[in-house]
Design a protein around this motif. Sequence first.
Motif, PDB file in Angstrom:
ATOM      1  N   ALA A   1     -13.141 -12.858   1.450  1.00 42.95           N
ATOM      2  CA  ALA A   1     -13.375 -11.085   1.404  1.00 42.95           C
ATOM      3  C   ALA A   1     -14.364 -11.268   2.191  1.00 42.95           C
ATOM      4  N   ALA A   2     -15.202 -11.500   2.651  1.00 45.24           N
ATOM      5  CA  ALA A   2     -16.991 -11.461   3.361  1.00 45.24           C
ATOM      6  C   ALA A   2     -16.388 -12.004   4.467  1.00 45.24           C
ATOM      7  N   ASP A   3     -15.190 -12.742   4.985  1.00 45.14           N
ATOM      8  CA  ASP A   3     -15.396 -13.272   6.188  1.00 45.14           C
ATOM      9  C   ASP A   3     -14.218 -12.670   6.699  1.00 45.14           C
ATOM     10  N   GLY A   4     -13.497 -11.464   5.764  1.00 49.78           N
ATOM     11  CA  GLY A   4     -12.465 -10.668   6.892  1.00 49.78           C
ATOM     12  C   GLY A   4     -11.242 -11.832   6.515  1.00 49.78           C
ATOM     13  N   ARG A   5     -10.995 -13.037   5.871  1.00 45.49           N
ATOM     14  CA  ARG A   5      -9.918 -13.555   5.948  1.00 45.49           C
ATOM     15  C   ARG A   5      -9.091 -13.740   4.329  1.00 45.49           C
ATOM     16  N   ASP A   6      -8.926 -12.888   3.602  1.00 51.53           N
ATOM     17  CA  ASP A   6      -8.721 -12.110   2.815  1.00 51.53           C
ATOM     18  C   ASP A   6      -7.412 -11.404   3.486  1.00 51.53           C
ATOM     19  N   GLY A   7      -6.104 -11.833   2.519  1.00 47.95           N
ATOM     20  CA  GLY A   7      -4.762 -11.304   3.044  1.00 47.95           C
ATOM     21  C   GLY A   7      -4.548 -11.615   4.596  1.00 47.95           C
ATOM     22  N   GLN A   8      -5.253 -12.791   4.844  1.00 47.74           N
ATOM     23  CA  GLN A   8      -4.452 -12.494   6.593  1.00 47.74           C
ATOM     24  C   GLN A   8      -3.441 -13.778   6.123  1.00 47.74           C
ATOM     25  N   HIS A   9      -2.747 -14.076   5.336  1.00 50.96           N
ATOM     26  CA  HIS A   9      -1.678 -15.153   5.360  1.00 50.96           C
ATOM     27  C   HIS A   9      -0.280 -13.879   5.277  1.00 50.96           C
ATOM     28  N   ALA A  10      -0.813 -12.996   4.455  1.00 51.79           N
ATOM     29  CA  ALA A  10       0.246 -11.346   4.182  1.00 51.79           C
ATOM     30  C   ALA A  10       0.908 -11.358   4.932  1.00 51.79           C
ATOM     31  N   GLU A  11       2.500 -11.492   4.298  1.00 45.45           N
ATOM     32  CA  GLU A  11       3.479 -10.871   5.440  1.00 45.45           C
ATOM     33  C   GLU A  11       3.503  -9.632   6.218  1.00 45.45           C
ATOM     34  N   PRO A  12       3.712  -8.733   6.780  1.00 46.26           N
ATOM     35  CA  PRO A  12       3.395  -7.372   7.213  1.00 46.26           C
ATOM     36  C   PRO A  12       4.649  -6.935   6.364  1.00 46.26           C
ATOM     37  N   VAL A  13       4.483  -5.611   5.573  1.00 46.72           N
ATOM     38  CA  VAL A  13       4.813  -4.439   4.401  1.00 46.72           C
ATOM     39  C   VAL A  13       4.422  -2.830   5.228  1.00 46.72           C
ATOM     40  N   PRO A  14       5.448  -2.655   5.631  1.00 45.96           N
ATOM     41  CA  PRO A  14       4.658  -1.183   5.845  1.00 45.96           C
ATOM     42  C   PRO A  14       4.416   0.094   4.538  1.00 45.96           C
ATOM     43  N   TYR A  15       3.480  -0.891   4.339  1.00 47.07           N
ATOM     44  CA  TYR A  15       3.187   0.177   3.245  1.00 47.07           C
ATOM     45  C   TYR A  15       2.412   1.786   3.199  1.00 47.07           C
ATOM     46  N   PHE A  16       2.880   3.007   2.125  1.00 49.45           N
ATOM     47  CA  PHE A  16       2.949   4.027   2.410  1.00 49.45           C
ATOM     48  C   PHE A  16       1.660   4.411   1.928  1.00 49.45           C
ATOM     49  N   ALA A  17       1.362   3.918   1.227  1.00 50.17           N
ATOM     50  CA  ALA A  17      -0.177   3.899   0.913  1.00 50.17           C
ATOM     51  C   ALA A  17      -1.359   2.926   1.210  1.00 50.17           C
ATOM     52  N   LEU A  18      -2.463   2.658   0.783  1.00 51.65           N
ATOM     53  CA  LEU A  18      -3.304   1.165   0.945  1.00 51.65           C
ATOM     54  C   LEU A  18      -2.587   0.887  -0.575  1.00 51.65           C
ATOM     55  N   PRO A  19      -2.638  -1.080  -0.466  1.00 51.51           N
ATOM     56  CA  PRO A  19      -1.624  -1.287  -1.944  1.00 51.51           C
ATOM     57  C   PRO A  19      -2.831  -2.327  -2.607  1.00 51.51           C
ATOM     58  N   MET A  20      -2.776  -2.598  -3.676  1.00 58.42           N
ATOM     59  CA  MET A  20      -3.886  -3.549  -4.165  1.00 58.42           C
ATOM     60  C   MET A  20      -2.833  -5.180  -4.161  1.00 58.42           C
ATOM     61  N   GLN A  21      -3.557  -5.875  -3.725  1.00 62.66           N
ATOM     62  CA  GLN A  21      -2.371  -7.273  -3.017  1.00 62.66           C
ATOM     63  C   GLN A  21      -3.318  -7.943  -4.039  1.00 62.66           C
ATOM     64  N   ILE A  22      -2.568  -8.710  -5.535  1.00 64.63           N
ATOM     65  CA  ILE A  22      -3.181  -9.556  -6.089  1.00 64.63           C
ATOM     66  C   ILE A  22      -2.462 -10.727  -6.335  1.00 64.63           C
ATOM     67  N   GLU A  23      -3.090 -11.650  -6.918  1.00 67.88           N
ATOM     68  CA  GLU A  23      -2.411 -13.001  -6.811  1.00 67.88           C
ATOM     69  C   GLU A  23      -1.970 -13.316  -8.620  1.00 67.88           C
ATOM     70  N   HIS A  24      -1.292 -13.900  -8.862  1.00 70.02           N
ATOM     71  CA  HIS A  24      -0.434 -14.071 -10.151  1.00 70.02           C
ATOM     72  C   HIS A  24       0.237 -14.951 -10.333  1.00 70.02           C
ATOM     73  N   GLU A  25      -0.303 -15.664 -10.923  1.00 68.39           N
ATOM     74  CA  GLU A  25       1.089 -17.202 -11.044  1.00 68.39           C
ATOM     75  C   GLU A  25       1.227 -17.801 -10.034  1.00 68.39           C
ATOM     76  N   GLY A  26       0.674 -17.788  -8.905  1.00 69.69           N
ATOM     77  CA  GLY A  26       0.771 -18.409  -7.327  1.00 69.69           C
ATOM     78  C   GLY A  26       1.918 -17.242  -5.944  1.00 69.69           C
ATOM     79  N   ARG A  27       2.476 -16.523  -7.092  1.00 64.94           N
ATOM     80  CA  ARG A  27       2.513 -14.675  -5.923  1.00 64.94           C
ATOM     81  C   ARG A  27       1.831 -13.728  -5.981  1.00 64.94           C
ATOM     82  N   THR A  28       2.129 -13.230  -4.800  1.00 66.60           N
ATOM     83  CA  THR A  28       1.125 -11.946  -4.312  1.00 66.60           C
ATOM     84  C   THR A  28       2.323 -10.276  -4.924  1.00 66.60           C
ATOM     85  N   LEU A  29       1.652  -9.982  -5.841  1.00 64.64           N
ATOM     86  CA  LEU A  29       1.744  -9.463  -6.480  1.00 64.64           C
ATOM     87  C   LEU A  29       1.151  -7.141  -5.754  1.00 64.64           C
ATOM     88  N   SER A  30       2.450  -6.734  -5.240  1.00 63.14           N
ATOM     89  CA  SER A  30       1.452  -5.287  -4.374  1.00 63.14           C
ATOM     90  C   SER A  30       1.619  -4.088  -5.013  1.00 63.14           C
TER      91      SER A  30
END
Length: 279
Positions: free
Chosen positions: A210-239
């Motif tokens: 996160a400090a290097d700005g690399r967190d979430g850089q490989h996430a697929e672009p999604v047209p979110y309507f508000a800032l999401p919390m994207q969290i890893e759980h059991e090998g998947r990303t939940l938003s």
Amino acid sequence: MTILASGSAASMGTPTDRGVGPLLRAWRQHRRVSQLELALRADSSARHISFIETGRSRPSEEMVLRLAEHLDVPVRKRNALLLAAGYAPRYPETPLDDPALDALREGMERLIQGYEPYPALVVDAMYNVVTANRGILMLLDGIPEALLAPPLNAMRLTLHPQGLAPRIRNLHEWRGHLLAQMERQIALHRSDQLRALYEEVAAYPVPQAAADGRDGQHAEPVPYFALPMQIEHEGRTLSFISSISTFNTPMDVTVAELAIETFLPADPATVKFLHSLMS
């Protein structure tokens, strides 16, 4: 499942030895309202407001409450203003486990349980968790026991480097959102305890990605309507998109300081996974 916080915000009151005038002036200046503007709002005169603030005039109990209302003073601090003016507190502070709040507790439990499988929790003014549903407990799987000891604090749990922080893919943005939220609450409540919590969690080391700005850089672009919390759980990303609700026109300090936070799935994949847990 219920998690009751052993801590409280009971010591967040304002000292009463300064007199009601200086306290009201401090709130007015904090809200950036002129004496004239406050007088117009409260159906009074700038001269009378000035006399109250300088101690030349003692406001009635009704006037104290009216000024507090127009200055958006939190319920707990309205009691402090009344005490400083020589009046009894108007708003009780009922312990959450008091039988008088049975209906409130049961209602909150039904509300967050009915929100399952989506996460939901209730926090107090210090972000201590009062109760949480199974959706929240799912996200806490694997968190060290030391962080789960009561009083469980939502801000510590989220931002601590051994808590959820390493799992949040967009931690840089989400951390900024949470700290800004705390800053707004500090401005509203003028709480030294809340300020101390803010300084503690803001000082937590940020995971290197996160400090290097690399967190979430490989996430697929999604047209979110508000800032999401994207969290890893059991090998998947939940938003999730979060929403916070409070009680309208509370007449009790405890109730006034409760907030219900719900997390709405922000994409179809998160919806599908959460509902698969129920099948």
